[in-house]
Scaffold this motif. Structure first.
Motif, PDB file in Angstrom:
ATOM      1  N   ARG A 125      11.506   7.615  10.940  1.00 24.89           N
ATOM      2  CA  ARG A 125      11.500   6.410  10.105  1.00 24.89           C
ATOM      3  C   ARG A 125      10.382   6.478   9.073  1.00 24.89           C
ATOM      4  N   LEU A 126       9.214   6.979   9.450  1.00 28.29           N
ATOM      5  CA  LEU A 126       8.129   7.108   8.481  1.00 28.29           C
ATOM      6  C   LEU A 126       8.478   8.143   7.416  1.00 28.29           C
ATOM      7  N   ALA A 127       9.152   9.206   7.822  1.00 28.22           N
ATOM      8  CA  ALA A 127       9.570  10.225   6.849  1.00 28.22           C
ATOM      9  C   ALA A 127      10.565   9.632   5.860  1.00 28.22           C
ATOM     10  N   ALA A 128      11.484   8.805   6.345  1.00 26.44           N
ATOM     11  CA  ALA A 128      12.458   8.153   5.464  1.00 26.44           C
ATOM     12  C   ALA A 128      11.763   7.177   4.529  1.00 26.44           C
ATOM     13  N   ARG A 129      10.750   6.512   5.035  1.00 29.32           N
ATOM     14  CA  ARG A 129       9.959   5.571   4.218  1.00 29.32           C
ATOM     15  C   ARG A 129       9.253   6.315   3.085  1.00 29.32           C
ATOM     16  N   GLU A 130       8.656   7.475   3.420  1.00 29.38           N
ATOM     17  CA  GLU A 130       7.947   8.256   2.400  1.00 29.38           C
ATOM     18  C   GLU A 130       8.912   8.797   1.353  1.00 29.38           C
ATOM     19  N   ALA A 131      10.070   9.273   1.807  1.00 29.18           N
ATOM     20  CA  ALA A 131      11.064   9.800   0.882  1.00 29.18           C
ATOM     21  C   ALA A 131      11.546   8.700  -0.063  1.00 29.18           C
ATOM     22  N   ALA A 132      11.742   7.502   0.474  1.00 31.31           N
ATOM     23  CA  ALA A 132      12.183   6.379  -0.358  1.00 31.31           C
ATOM     24  C   ALA A 132      11.115   6.026  -1.385  1.00 31.31           C
ATOM     25  N   ARG A 136      11.267   6.001  -5.503  1.00 28.49           N
ATOM     26  CA  ARG A 136      11.078   4.669  -6.066  1.00 28.49           C
ATOM     27  C   ARG A 136      12.207   3.712  -5.657  1.00 28.49           C
ATOM     28  N   ASP A 137      12.658   3.875  -4.433  1.00 27.24           N
ATOM     29  CA  ASP A 137      13.703   3.015  -3.885  1.00 27.24           C
ATOM     30  C   ASP A 137      13.031   1.922  -3.053  1.00 27.24           C
ATOM     31  N   SER A 138      12.668   0.831  -3.701  1.00 26.56           N
ATOM     32  CA  SER A 138      11.905  -0.227  -3.041  1.00 26.56           C
ATOM     33  C   SER A 138      12.630  -0.807  -1.832  1.00 26.56           C
ATOM     34  N   ALA A 139      13.931  -1.037  -1.962  1.00 26.94           N
ATOM     35  CA  ALA A 139      14.694  -1.629  -0.856  1.00 26.94           C
ATOM     36  C   ALA A 139      14.646  -0.728   0.375  1.00 26.94           C
ATOM     37  N   ALA A 140      14.754   0.588   0.160  1.00 26.21           N
ATOM     38  CA  ALA A 140      14.721   1.521   1.286  1.00 26.21           C
ATOM     39  C   ALA A 140      13.321   1.605   1.896  1.00 26.21           C
ATOM     40  N   ALA A 171      11.824 -12.603   9.385  1.00 27.07           N
ATOM     41  CA  ALA A 171      10.527 -13.007   8.838  1.00 27.07           C
ATOM     42  C   ALA A 171       9.638 -11.792   8.610  1.00 27.07           C
ATOM     43  N   VAL A 172       9.712 -10.819   9.516  1.00 29.84           N
ATOM     44  CA  VAL A 172       8.924  -9.587   9.356  1.00 29.84           C
ATOM     45  C   VAL A 172       9.359  -8.847   8.097  1.00 29.84           C
ATOM     46  N   THR A 173      10.669  -8.672   7.943  1.00 32.55           N
ATOM     47  CA  THR A 173      11.176  -7.975   6.759  1.00 32.55           C
ATOM     48  C   THR A 173      10.783  -8.703   5.485  1.00 32.55           C
ATOM     49  N   SER A 174      10.841 -10.022   5.538  1.00 33.15           N
ATOM     50  CA  SER A 174      10.449 -10.820   4.380  1.00 33.15           C
ATOM     51  C   SER A 174       8.975 -10.611   4.046  1.00 33.15           C
ATOM     52  N   SER A 175       8.127 -10.539   5.072  1.00 28.78           N
ATOM     53  CA  SER A 175       6.695 -10.339   4.819  1.00 28.78           C
ATOM     54  C   SER A 175       6.426  -8.945   4.273  1.00 28.78           C
ATOM     55  N   VAL A 176       7.182  -7.954   4.754  1.00 28.00           N
ATOM     56  CA  VAL A 176       7.033  -6.595   4.219  1.00 28.00           C
ATOM     57  C   VAL A 176       7.415  -6.569   2.740  1.00 28.00           C
ATOM     58  N   ALA A 177       8.521  -7.226   2.422  1.00 25.83           N
ATOM     59  CA  ALA A 177       8.978  -7.259   1.031  1.00 25.83           C
ATOM     60  C   ALA A 177       7.980  -7.974   0.133  1.00 25.83           C
ATOM     61  N   THR A 178       7.385  -9.046   0.655  1.00 24.67           N
ATOM     62  CA  THR A 178       6.444  -9.836  -0.144  1.00 24.67           C
ATOM     63  C   THR A 178       5.162  -9.073  -0.422  1.00 24.67           C
ATOM     64  N   THR A 179       4.699  -8.287   0.564  1.00 28.66           N
ATOM     65  CA  THR A 179       3.416  -7.588   0.409  1.00 28.66           C
ATOM     66  C   THR A 179       3.562  -6.201  -0.209  1.00 28.66           C
ATOM     67  N   PHE A 180       4.811  -5.739  -0.374  1.00 26.81           N
ATOM     68  CA  PHE A 180       5.022  -4.415  -0.968  1.00 26.81           C
ATOM     69  C   PHE A 180       4.915  -4.502  -2.489  1.00 26.81           C
ATOM     70  N   ASN A 181       4.125  -3.589  -3.050  1.00 28.02           N
ATOM     71  CA  ASN A 181       3.934  -3.552  -4.500  1.00 28.02           C
ATOM     72  C   ASN A 181       4.651  -2.327  -5.065  1.00 28.02           C
ATOM     73  N   PRO A 182       5.823  -2.498  -5.657  1.00 35.90           N
ATOM     74  CA  PRO A 182       6.592  -1.352  -6.168  1.00 35.90           C
ATOM     75  C   PRO A 182       5.920  -0.640  -7.328  1.00 35.90           C
ATOM     76  N   ALA A 183       4.898  -1.274  -7.919  1.00 39.72           N
ATOM     77  CA  ALA A 183       4.209  -0.654  -9.048  1.00 39.72           C
ATOM     78  C   ALA A 183       3.224   0.424  -8.598  1.00 39.72           C
ATOM     79  N   PRO A 185       1.809   3.824  -7.127  1.00 38.71           N
ATOM     80  CA  PRO A 185       2.358   5.184  -7.009  1.00 38.71           C
ATOM     81  C   PRO A 185       2.578   5.523  -5.534  1.00 38.71           C
ATOM     82  N   PRO A 186       3.539   6.395  -5.205  1.00 34.66           N
ATOM     83  CA  PRO A 186       3.869   6.715  -3.811  1.00 34.66           C
ATOM     84  C   PRO A 186       2.676   7.114  -2.963  1.00 34.66           C
TER      85      PRO A 186
END
Length: 231
Positions: A125-132, A136-140, A171-183, A185-186
């Motif tokens: 899962r962490l490898a998939a997160r890094e690849a995403a 620049r696939d924010s949703a993934a 709620a967890v997913t929502s908090s991850v989305a809120t705190t993630f900054n797509p701007a 760099p990887p």
């Protein structure tokens, strides 16, 4: 799971049960609009008042959200998650505090109870997160990050803790989305490698410290934002 005509006794409860099953099974996904009132009336074979009462009850429970002029949408898959989302709303800090309470203990227990299968799933899962992140696939990134944390708690093999955490997954997913900054760099994406290493090396103290560290950082950032906004 098709809707079926309700029997004449306990109509509202029967409609509530059917809608709840459609929501919990994922057939009606979170954030998706449910069929219009007229469609529900026709499918269920009940009156409009019965449908309205059932929808109202599920809205109070937090499973549905009625948006005036737009329709009714699925808010959460169960009452616990719905209650958390309803109570917290935009209060990100409260969600992070709940996450901290559950995830720190989850990490501590996972370091003692994790299996090789658990480690393989979290590593993948962490490898998939890094690849995403590289793509620049924010949703993934968000989906894989949230799933990593779920797997971490699942590795505790404590059924009560796992059930509590599953109850706040939206709620967890929502908090991850809120705190993630797509701007960002990887390479600046918050790493969970040290956390996974602590679990792999069966070090409960370090695992708990790693789990609390990044959440404390997010809580501090949230506190700064609240101060800046005058809350």
């Amino acid at each position: 799971m098709p809707l079926v005509t309700a029997k004449r006794t306990g109509l509202v409860d029967q409609v509530i049960t059917q809608i709840r099953e459609l929501v919990s099974s994922g057939e009606w996904p979170v954030d998706e609009k449910i069929p219009a009132e007229a469609e529900l009336v026709a499918a269920l074979g009940v009156g409009r008042n019965t449908v309205r009462e059932a929808v109202r009850a599920l809205s109070h429970a937090g499973l549905l959200e009625v948006r005036q002029g737009d329709g009714t949408f699925v808010r959460a898959t169960n009452e616990i998650s719905g209650a958390v989302r309803k109570l917290c709303g935009t209060e990100l800090r409260q969600v992070l505090e709940v996450r901290r309470a559950l995830e720190v203990e989850g990490a501590r227990l996972a370091a003692r109870a994790r299996t090789e299968d658990d480690l393989r799933e979290m590593t993948a899962r962490l490898a998939a997160r890094e690849a995403a992140a590289q793509e620049r696939d924010s949703a993934a990134v968000i989906a894989n990050d949230a799933e990593f944390h779920r797997l971490l708690v699942a590795a505790s093999h404590n059924p009560v803790l796992i059930s509590l955490y599953d109850g706040i997954r939206e709620a967890v997913t929502s908090s991850v989305a809120t705190t993630f900054n797509p701007a960002l760099p990887p390479e600046q994406l918050l790493s969970h490698t040290a956390l996974l290493d602590a679990v792999r090396e069966q070090d409960p103290r370090r695992a708990a410290e790693e789990a609390s560290g990044f959440l404390d950082e997010l809580l501090a950032q949230t506190g700064s934002q609240d101060e800046a906004s005058g809350q």
